[in-house]
Enzyme design. Structure first.
Site, PDB file in Angstrom:
ATOM      1  N   ASP A  91       0.857  -1.185   0.000  1.00  8.60           N
ATOM      2  CA  ASP A  91       0.000   0.000   0.000  1.00  8.60           C
ATOM      3  C   ASP A  91       0.895   1.237   0.000  1.00  8.60           C
ATOM      4  O   ASP A  91       1.523   1.561   1.012  1.00  8.60           O
ATOM      5  CB  ASP A  91      -0.904   0.016   1.226  1.00  8.60           C
ATOM      6  CG  ASP A  91      -1.975  -1.071   1.205  1.00  8.60           C
ATOM      7  OD1 ASP A  91      -1.827  -2.040   0.435  1.00  8.60           O
ATOM      8  OD2 ASP A  91      -2.950  -0.949   1.968  1.00  8.60           O
ATOM      9  N   LYS A 153      -6.896   3.494  -2.819  1.00  7.15           N
ATOM     10  CA  LYS A 153      -7.201   3.447  -1.391  1.00  7.15           C
ATOM     11  C   LYS A 153      -7.416   4.860  -0.875  1.00  7.15           C
ATOM     12  O   LYS A 153      -6.656   5.776  -1.206  1.00  7.15           O
ATOM     13  CB  LYS A 153      -6.052   2.757  -0.653  1.00  7.15           C
ATOM     14  CG  LYS A 153      -6.190   2.693   0.861  1.00  7.15           C
ATOM     15  CD  LYS A 153      -4.998   1.962   1.466  1.00  7.15           C
ATOM     16  CE  LYS A 153      -4.967   2.071   2.991  1.00  7.15           C
ATOM     17  NZ  LYS A 153      -3.780   1.393   3.573  1.00  7.15           N
ATOM     18  N   LYS A 182     -10.199   0.311  -1.914  1.00  9.79           N
ATOM     19  CA  LYS A 182      -9.990   0.019  -0.501  1.00  9.79           C
ATOM     20  C   LYS A 182     -10.377   1.242   0.311  1.00  9.79           C
ATOM     21  O   LYS A 182      -9.831   2.329   0.110  1.00  9.79           O
ATOM     22  CB  LYS A 182      -8.537  -0.362  -0.219  1.00  9.79           C
ATOM     23  CG  LYS A 182      -8.263  -0.642   1.264  1.00  9.79           C
ATOM     24  CD  LYS A 182      -6.850  -1.146   1.506  1.00  9.79           C
ATOM     25  CE  LYS A 182      -6.551  -1.304   3.004  1.00  9.79           C
ATOM     26  NZ  LYS A 182      -5.175  -1.830   3.248  1.00  9.79           N
TER      27      LYS A 182
END
Length: 216
Positions: A91, A153, A182
């Site tokens: 991430d 995300k 996400k």
């Protein structure tokens, strides 16, 4: 929605600066018990966690975290190191200064370089929605899609706010069909988690869902 549907979409997360190995072990055990998608942990614990978990649970870690203003070369090294240590999901935080400068070409180039460094592992791109205008969010959806990332995300959880339902709706409308979403930051209840999934989130970054389950 059955809670197992929530657990399997959850990256069970512990990214506190003071996180100890004992605490990391505990979230690993909790992740195994509840069947989460992964554990999301600091890079310094990836190797230990992979050795501890074996192939029983995916290990996720963070890159350029939480501010995103490391150089691309540093982020690329972080990814290669994390992959070598056993991370299966990465991430990464974008350079928000580039966004404010309107240099989406640089953001896209960096994502492409980092996706290649992932060696086939999943790359999630953290855009920190609380610091963005609506126009910037839309443009980043296009940029992340064009760059070939696996996920967009919402948040690090370390800035001024986390995920919102409105941002998930916006993402859904502007990302390409191959990009997943996400939601992370501030997911405080099973009701919140269910709504994020209903709106289109394929993953949730949170520790609270499992904490709530354990408290029952």
């Amino acid at each position: 929605m059955d809670r197992t549907e929530i657990y399997v979409k959850t990256d069970h997360t512990l990214l506190n600066q003071t996180a100890t190995w004992q605490e990391i072990q505990q979230i690993c055990e909790d992740a195994l018990k509840y069947g989460t998608a992964s554990v999301c942990i600091p890079p310094s614990y990836v190797k230990q966690a992979r050795e501890y978990l074996g192939d029983r649970m995916e290990v996720c870690t963070v890159i350029g975290f939480p501010n995103g203003y490391n150089t691309t070369a540093v982020k690329e090294f972080e990814i290669r190191d994390a992959v070598a240590n056993g991370a299966g999901e990465l991430d990464m935080v974008i350079n928000l200064g580039w966004v404010k400068d309107g240099r989406f070409d640089l953001v896209e180039e960096e994502i492409r370089i980092l996706k290649k460094a992932c060696q086939g592992k999943i790359l999630k791109v953290i855009v920190e929605t609380c610091l963005l205008t609506e126009e910037e969010k839309q443009k980043l959806c296009e940029t992340v899609t064009s760059a070939g990332a696996d996920f967009i995300k919402t948040s690090t959880g370390f800035s001024t706010a986390g995920a919102t339902f409105a941002d998930i709706k916006l993402f859904r409308e502007h990302i390409g069909p191959e990009v997943k979403i996400k939601a992370a930051g501030g997911i405080a209840s099973f009701e919140d988690a269910e709504e994020y999934i209903r709106l289109g989130a394929a993953r949730l970054g949170t520790s609270r869902v499992i904490k709530l389950a354990k408290a029952e």
